[in-house]
Design a protein around this motif. Structure first.
Motif, PDB file in Angstrom:
ATOM      1  N   VAL A 210      33.950  55.853-132.064  1.00 23.19           N
ATOM      2  CA  VAL A 210      32.928  56.769-131.543  1.00 23.19           C
ATOM      3  C   VAL A 210      32.952  56.682-130.024  1.00 23.19           C
ATOM      4  O   VAL A 210      32.804  55.594-129.454  1.00 23.19           O
ATOM      5  CB  VAL A 210      31.531  56.396-132.071  1.00 23.19           C
ATOM      6  N   PHE A 211      33.151  57.821-129.362  1.00 26.36           N
ATOM      7  CA  PHE A 211      33.304  57.834-127.906  1.00 26.36           C
ATOM      8  C   PHE A 211      32.462  58.947-127.280  1.00 26.36           C
ATOM      9  O   PHE A 211      32.298  60.014-127.880  1.00 26.36           O
ATOM     10  CB  PHE A 211      34.776  58.055-127.529  1.00 26.36           C
ATOM     11  N   PRO A 212      31.950  58.741-126.043  1.00 28.36           N
ATOM     12  CA  PRO A 212      31.246  59.813-125.335  1.00 28.36           C
ATOM     13  C   PRO A 212      32.199  60.898-124.856  1.00 28.36           C
ATOM     14  O   PRO A 212      31.820  62.046-124.664  1.00 28.36           O
ATOM     15  CB  PRO A 212      30.584  59.085-124.161  1.00 28.36           C
ATOM     16  N   LYS A 213      33.473  60.509-124.684  1.00 26.91           N
ATOM     17  CA  LYS A 213      34.523  61.462-124.313  1.00 26.91           C
ATOM     18  C   LYS A 213      35.869  60.879-124.749  1.00 26.91           C
ATOM     19  O   LYS A 213      36.022  59.659-124.864  1.00 26.91           O
ATOM     20  CB  LYS A 213      34.517  61.729-122.810  1.00 26.91           C
ATOM     21  N   PHE A 214      36.834  61.762-124.991  1.00 19.11           N
ATOM     22  CA  PHE A 214      38.143  61.330-125.456  1.00 19.11           C
ATOM     23  C   PHE A 214      39.053  61.019-124.268  1.00 19.11           C
ATOM     24  O   PHE A 214      40.124  61.626-124.086  1.00 19.11           O
ATOM     25  CB  PHE A 214      38.779  62.390-126.365  1.00 19.11           C
ATOM     26  N   SER A 215      38.644  60.069-123.474  1.00 19.09           N
ATOM     27  CA  SER A 215      39.432  59.620-122.328  1.00 19.09           C
ATOM     28  C   SER A 215      38.859  58.283-121.882  1.00 19.09           C
ATOM     29  O   SER A 215      37.824  57.835-122.379  1.00 19.09           O
ATOM     30  CB  SER A 215      39.381  60.645-121.188  1.00 19.09           C
ATOM     31  N   GLY A 216      39.535  57.650-120.972  1.00 22.12           N
ATOM     32  CA  GLY A 216      39.062  56.374-120.456  1.00 22.12           C
ATOM     33  C   GLY A 216      39.782  55.198-121.092  1.00 22.12           C
ATOM     34  O   GLY A 216      40.531  55.334-122.068  1.00 22.12           O
ATOM     35  N   GLU A 217      39.556  53.994-120.537  1.00 26.33           N
ATOM     36  CA  GLU A 217      40.279  52.795-120.954  1.00 26.33           C
ATOM     37  C   GLU A 217      40.018  52.437-122.419  1.00 26.33           C
ATOM     38  O   GLU A 217      40.942  52.100-123.165  1.00 26.33           O
ATOM     39  CB  GLU A 217      39.861  51.623-120.057  1.00 26.33           C
TER      40      GLU A 217
END
Length: 495
Positions: free
Chosen positions: A168-175
């Motif tokens: 579960v992610f706030p956005k599909f990017s990042g470390e």
């Protein structure tokens, strides 16, 4: 004139018919599975982002059964967009054995999924029939993780009889997202991965969480568990440990079989209680066993509860009799066995504590030494292994077998013929050991399946035999690896 036209029409129809048959035969005779060997393997694999390779042996019965299914799947997958290529390598061919060693082929058939031109290698862990192969490989060739956009997506994806991991992610990017996708790519042949922007779509767990968090759904114990450490190694450890039940159930339900396989592949000590799960008074036994499993959770032991009816193969493997049930067997991570027969509920915890404290002696079993041993293939038992194999001064071909093993039964006649061939050769001994009735303590022998065959030369060189299963193949191997024996009188004089 009309008659002539009729003849030509008839000939034309026959010609078309024959052409159609010829075309059908051409289609049917076309092989869609690529044949690879040491000369073209690397060049072929390097040109594919995704290719499946079967390592087989011509004498292997399982390989023969797989062949038509594999070919049918290859035909179907050749029309996939993009096409998915299936290939095969005769790993029994001497020139290809280097490839088999490189890809850690330990038995036949072995299937490997090679990605990115062969840079990433994964085990094929799917079905062995055409339709199942097709569906499994379609998933494996697609994205490592599936996006979940709705509750319906989640319902279709998660189910209630398998392990599914969802990020579960706030956005599909990042470390964190990149670490999760790296994990999905690494473990995709073992688990199904999904990712979502909204936890409200998921059937279980806190729905207001925005992440990043990894939620593992499972059909046992607490049904789901969350994890927030996005170090890839920590994530992998979390997934592996969370996907084994506190107590793995071994019964006739096929949905439990993947968890049984994971249990036996675990590097931890394996604690197994076998009992008649439909018998009287078994509830207290199960309850106490689960309490003990809770007590030792996270301390290097995995626990399994096996039903008597479904565990016959395991009984044969461990050499356990039904009269010993309920029985606890511990297989330690260094290969030693420990056994407590006819165990009662209140004896489980004290006996396991004694085992942990090093107060339980390993269980070593040996069949009785044969009174007569005059068959062409000589019988070796645990108590005669040292004398017959290591102190005989002979070249010894030793088969480790299981009485219930079909491959062993097929090999038995061949070994008889080999033994008859060497009957008048005092320097060569052909022997067999029932590995289900005898414990093999010698470190030179690594027996993980049946039949396993080793050759010990008179000079003491030990080699695992992985050649063909014909009389001629085995005799040729012995002749290439044998030594002249040392007369026993000379040995005694030197001592």
């Amino acid at each position: 004139m009309a008659k002539t036209v009729s003849v030509w029409v008839a000939l034309a129809v026959i010609a078309c018919y024959l052409t159609a048959i010829s075309a059908e035969e051409t289609v049917e005779s076309k092989e869609f599975v690529l044949t690879l060997d040491h000369s073209n393997f690397t060049d072929t694999v390097s040109k594919h982002d995704f290719i499946v390779v079967e390592f087989y042996a011509p004498w292997c019965g399982h390989c023969k059964s797989l062949a038509p299914e594999y070919e049918k799947a290859a035909s179907i997958l050749s029309k996939h967009d993009p096409p998915i290529t299936l290939a095969k390598v005769d790993a029994n061919e001497e020139a290809n054995k280097g490839l088999a060693n490189e890809y850690e082929v330990r038995g036949f058939p072995t299937l490997k999924i090679l990605r990115n031109g062969g840079k990433n290698v994964q085990e094929y862990k799917g079905p062995r029939e055409a339709d199942g192969i097709v569906e499994y490989l379609k998933k494996q060739s697609g994205p490592a993780s599936t996006e979940i956009k709705s509750a319906e997506d989640a319902s279709n994806f998660i189910g209630d009889k398998k392990i599914v991991i969802v990020g579960v992610f706030p956005k599909f990017s990042g470390e964190e997202f990149e670490s999760y996708m790296a994990l999905a790519e690494k473990l995709r042949s073992d688990y199904e991965f999904g990712h979502t922007l909204d936890a409200k779509h998921l059937p279980r767990g806190e729905s207001s969480v925005t992440g990043p968090v990894v939620r593992l759904f499972k059909p046992f114990d607490e049904l789901f568990v969350d994890f927030k450490d996005f170090n890839v190694e920590a994530l992998e450890k979390f997934v592996e440990e969370s996907s084994i039940p506190l107590v793995t159930l071994f019964n006739s339900d096929p949905s439990n079989h993947p968890f049984v396989i994971k249990f036996y592949n675990s590097p931890q000590d394996k604690v197994m209680l076998f009992a008649n799960l439909s018998g009287e008074g078994v509830e207290s036994l199960q309850s106490k066993y689960r309490e003990v499993a809770e007590q030792y959770k996270g301390q290097g032991s995995s626990f399994l509860l096996g039903d008597l009816e479904a565990s016959q193969a395991a009984f044969q493997y461990f050499g356990v009799k039904e009269s010993q049930v309920p029985v606890i067997i511990i297989l330690s991570n260094d290969g030693k066995k420990f056994l407590k027969a006819n165990v009662e509920a209140d004896q489980i915890a004290p006996w396991l504590k004694d085992y942990k404290d090093g107060k339980v002696a390993p269980y070593v079993k040996s069949e009785p030494i044969p009174v007569e041993n005059n068959q062409p293939v000589k019988v070796v038992v645990a108590d005669t292994l040292e004398d017959m194999v290591f102190k005989s001064g002979k070249n010894v071909l030793l088969e480790f077998y299981a009485p219930w093993c079909g491959h062993c039964k097929n090999l038995a006649q061949i070994l008889d013929e080999v033994a008859v061939h060497y009957e008048k050769d005092a320097d060569v001994l052909i022997a067999k050991l029932d590995a289900t009735e005898n414990d093999i303590e010698h470190p030179s022998f690594d027996v993980k399946g049946y039949p396993t065959v080793y050759f010990r030369s008179a000079a003491g060189n030990i080699t695992a035999y992985d050649g063909g299963r014909s009389k001629e193949d085995i005799i040729d191997f012995i002749e290439k690896n044998r030594d002249k024996t040392v007369p026993q009188e000379s040995v005694k004089d030197e001592l």
